[in-house]
Design a protein around this motif. Structure first.
Motif, PDB file in Angstrom:
ATOM      1  N   VAL A 143       2.067 -19.297   4.669  1.00 25.83           N
ATOM      2  CA  VAL A 143       1.618 -17.953   5.034  1.00 25.83           C
ATOM      3  C   VAL A 143       2.741 -17.271   5.795  1.00 25.83           C
ATOM      4  O   VAL A 143       3.362 -17.872   6.668  1.00 25.83           O
ATOM      5  N   GLU A 144       3.011 -16.034   5.433  1.00 26.13           N
ATOM      6  CA  GLU A 144       4.025 -15.269   6.160  1.00 26.13           C
ATOM      7  C   GLU A 144       3.437 -13.930   6.588  1.00 26.13           C
ATOM      8  O   GLU A 144       2.503 -13.420   5.980  1.00 26.13           O
ATOM      9  N   GLY A 145       3.989 -13.393   7.664  1.00 26.15           N
ATOM     10  CA  GLY A 145       3.497 -12.113   8.138  1.00 26.15           C
ATOM     11  C   GLY A 145       4.464 -11.455   9.101  1.00 26.15           C
ATOM     12  O   GLY A 145       5.470 -12.043   9.509  1.00 26.15           O
ATOM     13  N   LYS A 146       4.144 -10.240   9.454  1.00 26.19           N
ATOM     14  CA  LYS A 146       4.958  -9.489  10.397  1.00 26.19           C
ATOM     15  C   LYS A 146       4.767 -10.040  11.801  1.00 26.19           C
ATOM     16  O   LYS A 146       3.662 -10.357  12.225  1.00 26.19           O
ATOM     17  N   TYR A 147       5.875 -10.132  12.516  1.00 26.22           N
ATOM     18  CA  TYR A 147       5.882 -10.756  13.840  1.00 26.22           C
ATOM     19  C   TYR A 147       6.347  -9.723  14.858  1.00 26.22           C
ATOM     20  O   TYR A 147       7.467  -9.226  14.779  1.00 26.22           O
ATOM     21  N   THR A 148       5.452  -9.370  15.783  1.00 29.50           N
ATOM     22  CA  THR A 148       5.779  -8.356  16.784  1.00 29.50           C
ATOM     23  C   THR A 148       5.557  -8.912  18.184  1.00 29.50           C
ATOM     24  O   THR A 148       4.412  -9.030  18.643  1.00 29.50           O
ATOM     25  N   PRO A 149       6.624  -9.302  18.903  1.00 33.54           N
ATOM     26  CA  PRO A 149       6.463  -9.810  20.274  1.00 33.54           C
ATOM     27  C   PRO A 149       5.793  -8.769  21.166  1.00 33.54           C
ATOM     28  O   PRO A 149       6.092  -7.574  21.077  1.00 33.54           O
ATOM     29  N   MET A 150       4.880  -9.212  22.011  1.00 29.09           N
ATOM     30  CA  MET A 150       4.126  -8.301  22.856  1.00 29.09           C
ATOM     31  C   MET A 150       4.620  -8.291  24.299  1.00 29.09           C
ATOM     32  O   MET A 150       4.205  -7.446  25.100  1.00 29.09           O
ATOM     33  N   THR A 197       4.477 -24.778  21.546  1.00 30.69           N
ATOM     34  CA  THR A 197       3.452 -24.635  22.581  1.00 30.69           C
ATOM     35  C   THR A 197       2.073 -24.624  21.951  1.00 30.69           C
ATOM     36  O   THR A 197       1.140 -25.283  22.428  1.00 30.69           O
ATOM     37  N   CYS A 198       1.928 -23.890  20.854  1.00 34.16           N
ATOM     38  CA  CYS A 198       0.647 -23.797  20.158  1.00 34.16           C
ATOM     39  C   CYS A 198       0.217 -25.164  19.629  1.00 34.16           C
ATOM     40  O   CYS A 198      -0.934 -25.564  19.760  1.00 34.16           O
ATOM     41  N   ASN A 199       1.163 -25.887  19.048  1.00 38.94           N
ATOM     42  CA  ASN A 199       0.860 -27.220  18.528  1.00 38.94           C
ATOM     43  C   ASN A 199       0.490 -28.193  19.635  1.00 38.94           C
ATOM     44  O   ASN A 199      -0.259 -29.143  19.416  1.00 38.94           O
ATOM     45  N   ASN A 200       1.004 -27.951  20.812  1.00 35.11           N
ATOM     46  CA  ASN A 200       0.704 -28.813  21.958  1.00 35.11           C
ATOM     47  C   ASN A 200      -0.673 -28.493  22.550  1.00 35.11           C
ATOM     48  O   ASN A 200      -1.256 -29.318  23.255  1.00 35.11           O
ATOM     49  N   ASN A 201      -1.183 -27.285  22.245  1.00 37.78           N
ATOM     50  CA  ASN A 201      -2.456 -26.828  22.814  1.00 37.78           C
ATOM     51  C   ASN A 201      -3.643 -26.963  21.873  1.00 37.78           C
ATOM     52  O   ASN A 201      -4.770 -27.177  22.312  1.00 37.78           O
ATOM     53  N   ILE A 202      -3.418 -26.802  20.595  1.00 41.06           N
ATOM     54  CA  ILE A 202      -4.517 -26.661  19.637  1.00 41.06           C
ATOM     55  C   ILE A 202      -5.398 -27.914  19.584  1.00 41.06           C
ATOM     56  O   ILE A 202      -4.892 -29.037  19.489  1.00 41.06           O
ATOM     57  N   THR A 203      -6.709 -27.707  19.682  1.00 39.34           N
ATOM     58  CA  THR A 203      -7.647 -28.828  19.681  1.00 39.34           C
ATOM     59  C   THR A 203      -8.646 -28.763  18.522  1.00 39.34           C
ATOM     60  O   THR A 203      -9.478 -29.652  18.375  1.00 39.34           O
ATOM     61  N   ASP A 204      -8.544 -27.720  17.709  1.00 35.70           N
ATOM     62  CA  ASP A 204      -9.494 -27.545  16.603  1.00 35.70           C
ATOM     63  C   ASP A 204      -8.794 -26.735  15.517  1.00 35.70           C
ATOM     64  O   ASP A 204      -8.090 -25.773  15.823  1.00 35.70           O
ATOM     65  N   VAL A 205      -8.974 -27.127  14.262  1.00 36.31           N
ATOM     66  CA  VAL A 205      -8.284 -26.430  13.164  1.00 36.31           C
ATOM     67  C   VAL A 205      -9.206 -25.490  12.395  1.00 36.31           C
ATOM     68  O   VAL A 205      -8.806 -24.921  11.386  1.00 36.31           O
ATOM     69  N   THR A 206     -10.427 -25.309  12.855  1.00 34.95           N
ATOM     70  CA  THR A 206     -11.389 -24.464  12.143  1.00 34.95           C
ATOM     71  C   THR A 206     -10.863 -23.039  11.975  1.00 34.95           C
ATOM     72  O   THR A 206     -10.887 -22.475  10.872  1.00 34.95           O
ATOM     73  N   THR A 207     -10.371 -22.445  13.063  1.00 30.11           N
ATOM     74  CA  THR A 207      -9.874 -21.061  13.006  1.00 30.11           C
ATOM     75  C   THR A 207      -8.628 -20.969  12.147  1.00 30.11           C
ATOM     76  O   THR A 207      -8.463 -20.027  11.362  1.00 30.11           O
ATOM     77  N   LEU A 208      -7.742 -21.946  12.267  1.00 32.25           N
ATOM     78  CA  LEU A 208      -6.522 -21.968  11.458  1.00 32.25           C
ATOM     79  C   LEU A 208      -6.853 -22.012   9.979  1.00 32.25           C
ATOM     80  O   LEU A 208      -6.292 -21.243   9.179  1.00 32.25           O
ATOM     81  N   GLU A 209      -7.756 -22.887   9.588  1.00 32.69           N
ATOM     82  CA  GLU A 209      -8.085 -23.025   8.173  1.00 32.69           C
ATOM     83  C   GLU A 209      -8.835 -21.807   7.636  1.00 32.69           C
ATOM     84  O   GLU A 209      -8.613 -21.392   6.496  1.00 32.69           O
ATOM     85  N   LYS A 210      -9.685 -21.216   8.446  1.00 34.13           N
ATOM     86  CA  LYS A 210     -10.373 -19.988   8.020  1.00 34.13           C
ATOM     87  C   LYS A 210      -9.360 -18.868   7.816  1.00 34.13           C
ATOM     88  O   LYS A 210      -9.450 -18.093   6.850  1.00 34.13           O
ATOM     89  N   PHE A 211      -8.394 -18.763   8.717  1.00 34.20           N
ATOM     90  CA  PHE A 211      -7.359 -17.738   8.602  1.00 34.20           C
ATOM     91  C   PHE A 211      -6.576 -17.913   7.299  1.00 34.20           C
ATOM     92  O   PHE A 211      -6.328 -16.941   6.574  1.00 34.20           O
ATOM     93  N   ILE A 212      -6.212 -19.147   6.985  1.00 36.14           N
ATOM     94  CA  ILE A 212      -5.463 -19.394   5.750  1.00 36.14           C
ATOM     95  C   ILE A 212      -6.304 -19.054   4.526  1.00 36.14           C
ATOM     96  O   ILE A 212      -5.821 -18.447   3.562  1.00 36.14           O
TER      97      ILE A 212
END
Length: 223
Positions: A143-150, A197-212
């Motif tokens: 998956v690719e997308g636009k990346y805008t630092p906030m 950091t995200c990989n070190n924090n993530i505890t559930d893949v439900t949202t990730l898989e739904k997004f994909i």
């Protein structure tokens, strides 16, 4: 030796529950409260492994006996041999996932410890794009997308932790059956700037898989 069975996000969840129990042991004086936390931690860990065999359950359940800092540390360390690494991906495979990006720059795969990876994520500052690679239903998906630092901290939609984020906006390839030819749908979310950091924090893949699924579409994953 037993085959690895703990995925990165599950290990992060185990660490989270272990930390909660350790803090309760160190700071709570009421034994009943500590035991309630102990029961909750043990239950949540076992629920995350519904297909665990008896020996695997025995390894996970050891959290129910921990009391000292040394025991908590040893428990987490004892899990490491059972970490199931993110399936190895080659540079060629990654480039095939993003055929329109002729000059795709991929991360140095040799430096990545795949035991602590739920998804591969990296940015291309030159094009302001973020790329993600994940194994879903036996298929390698990109998956690719636009990346805008906030330049601010907010809750990441994948790991649900308060971290430095960027707005990640991807165009959905899925279209309703009666959609017009010019149908267009972009999905935007706040995502950790640093995928480590995200990989070190993530505890559930439900949202990730739904997004994909929302981006790629069910039919593409089944074909």
């Amino acid at each position: 030796m037993m085959k690895p069975f703990i995925r990165n996000h599950q290990y992060n969840m185990i660490k989270k529950q272990t930390d909660l129990l350790q803090r309760a042991c160190n700071t709570v004086s009421d034994p009943k409260v500590v035991e309630a936390v102990r029961y909750s931690a043990t239950t949540k860990i076992l629920e995350a492994f519904p297909d665990a065999v008896e020996l695997q359950k025995q390894i996970l359940e050891k959290i129910s006996t921990l009391k000292t800092a040394e025991e908590f540390q040893h428990y987490l360390h004892s899990m490491e041999p059972y970490l199931e690494p993110f399936e190895q991906v080659t540079e060629t495979q990654m480039k095939k996932l993003f055929p329109k990006n002729k000059k795709l720059k991929v991360p140095d795969l040799a430096t990545i410890d795949n035991r602590y990876v739920t998804y591969l994520g990296w940015t291309d500052i030159a094009t302001n794009k973020l790329f993600m690679v994940y194994h879903l239903n036996g298929k390698l998906v990109g998956v690719e997308g636009k990346y805008t630092p906030m330049n601010k901290k907010s809750n990441c939609f994948l790991c649900n932790r308060h971290e430095e984020v960027a707005l990640f906006s991807a165009i959905s390839k899925w279209k309703p059956a009666n959609a017009s030819p010019d149908y267009y749908r972009a999905i935007g979310n706040y995502l950790c700037v640093n995928s480590d950091t995200c990989n070190n924090n993530i505890t559930d893949v439900t949202t990730l898989e739904k997004f994909i699924y929302d981006i790629v579409g069910q039919s593409r994953l089944e074909s």
